[in-house]
Motif scaffolding. Structure first.
Motif, PDB file in Angstrom:
ATOM      1  N   ALA A  50     -39.073  37.761 -53.341  1.00 58.73           N
ATOM      2  CA  ALA A  50     -38.190  36.652 -53.701  1.00 58.73           C
ATOM      3  C   ALA A  50     -38.019  35.686 -52.533  1.00 58.73           C
ATOM      4  O   ALA A  50     -38.031  34.465 -52.717  1.00 58.73           O
ATOM      5  N   PHE A  51     -37.873  36.222 -51.322  1.00 53.20           N
ATOM      6  CA  PHE A  51     -37.736  35.371 -50.138  1.00 53.20           C
ATOM      7  C   PHE A  51     -38.985  34.514 -49.941  1.00 53.20           C
ATOM      8  O   PHE A  51     -38.907  33.349 -49.583  1.00 53.20           O
ATOM      9  N   HIS A  52     -40.158  35.095 -50.170  1.00 51.75           N
ATOM     10  CA  HIS A  52     -41.410  34.361 -49.965  1.00 51.75           C
ATOM     11  C   HIS A  52     -41.692  33.374 -51.091  1.00 51.75           C
ATOM     12  O   HIS A  52     -42.179  32.267 -50.848  1.00 51.75           O
ATOM     13  N   ALA A  53     -41.396  33.757 -52.321  1.00 55.70           N
ATOM     14  CA  ALA A  53     -41.750  32.924 -53.472  1.00 55.70           C
ATOM     15  C   ALA A  53     -40.778  31.763 -53.692  1.00 55.70           C
ATOM     16  O   ALA A  53     -41.176  30.684 -54.124  1.00 55.70           O
ATOM     17  N   GLY A  54     -39.499  31.969 -53.406  1.00 58.86           N
ATOM     18  CA  GLY A  54     -38.515  30.925 -53.690  1.00 58.86           C
ATOM     19  C   GLY A  54     -38.256  30.807 -55.185  1.00 58.86           C
ATOM     20  O   GLY A  54     -38.921  31.443 -56.011  1.00 58.86           O
ATOM     21  N   GLN A  99     -39.029  25.815 -51.472  1.00 55.15           N
ATOM     22  CA  GLN A  99     -40.435  25.928 -51.849  1.00 55.15           C
ATOM     23  C   GLN A  99     -41.004  27.264 -51.357  1.00 55.15           C
ATOM     24  O   GLN A  99     -40.435  27.889 -50.459  1.00 55.15           O
ATOM     25  N   PRO A 100     -42.105  27.720 -51.949  1.00 53.36           N
ATOM     26  CA  PRO A 100     -42.697  28.993 -51.520  1.00 53.36           C
ATOM     27  C   PRO A 100     -43.071  28.969 -50.042  1.00 53.36           C
ATOM     28  O   PRO A 100     -43.462  27.925 -49.511  1.00 53.36           O
ATOM     29  N   ALA A 101     -42.955  30.115 -49.388  1.00 54.77           N
ATOM     30  CA  ALA A 101     -43.247  30.208 -47.964  1.00 54.77           C
ATOM     31  C   ALA A 101     -44.684  29.828 -47.653  1.00 54.77           C
ATOM     32  O   ALA A 101     -44.977  29.258 -46.600  1.00 54.77           O
TER      33      ALA A 101
END
Length: 203
Positions: free
Chosen positions: A98-102, A132-134
């Protein structure tokens, strides 16, 4: 804090008549759920929302993200996609995803569902940042936004060299109208000064 017994616990369980307080790190490690949407409610371990989806494991099930073994039933640390009911994962693994995908790209890593998956994960305390995604935030895609900027003719006749061009006339740089990955000065490909399109030999 009802978990560690220390002072400074500011999070209160939102269940009626429950007066338990806890620090966020203590609660996060001990089954408490904090929701990061709407009223930003938090619940102690006893009153935390749990998954109710009916899902069964066939033999030893692994996390679809880290490929390590997950628990044999739903729990605070073991979760399942409410849509396909086949994607099992650890809470920590899906939180990292979730943190990476946004918010825009967070979905089930197996069936790609978003409609059921996002609300369910959010209600269970998975924090999904609004960004936005990482993988798009760094410089990994910078080259994709660069315009081709040199002459690829077999013989470049421009005195300033292949890397230079003018804004009009014979030394204007035309890009291939099909691939845009090859360029030429008008003069270097024997084109008229009024030419506006050109296609490379590969295309």
């Amino acid at each position: 804090c009802y978990v560690c017994g220390e002072r400074g616990a500011t999070i209160i369980c939102q269940q009626k008549r429950c007066k338990r307080r806890f620090h966020y790190p203590c609660g996060n490690e001990n089954g408490c759920v904090s929701q990061f949407f709407g009223q930003y409610r938090s619940f102690c371990q006893e009153h935390s929302p749990a998954q109710t989806v009916q899902a069964h494991q066939d033999g030893e099930t692994t996390c679809v993200i880290c490929l390590e073994h997950v628990g044999d039933k739903l729990s605070y640390h073991t979760m399942v996609c409410p849509n396909c009911r086949q994607a099992w994962f650890h809470r920590g693994c899906i939180q990292q995803q979730a943190f990476h995908a946004g918010l825009l790209c967070f979905r089930c890593p197996q069936c790609n569902d978003r409609e059921k998956f996002l609300p369910e994960m959010s209600s269970l305390g998975i924090q999904v940042p609004t960004r936005q995604p990482a993988w798009e935030a760094g410089s990994g895609f910078v080259d994709m936004y660069q315009r081709h900027s040199h002459c690829d003719a077999s013989q470049c006749h421009y005195a300033q060299g292949r890397e230079h061009a003018e804004e009009e006339g014979p030394w204007y740089l035309l890009l291939c109208s099909s691939c845009a990955a090859t360029g030429t000065h008008r003069r270097c490909s024997a084109l008229k000064d009024s030419a506006t399109t050109w296609e490379c030999d590969d295309c």
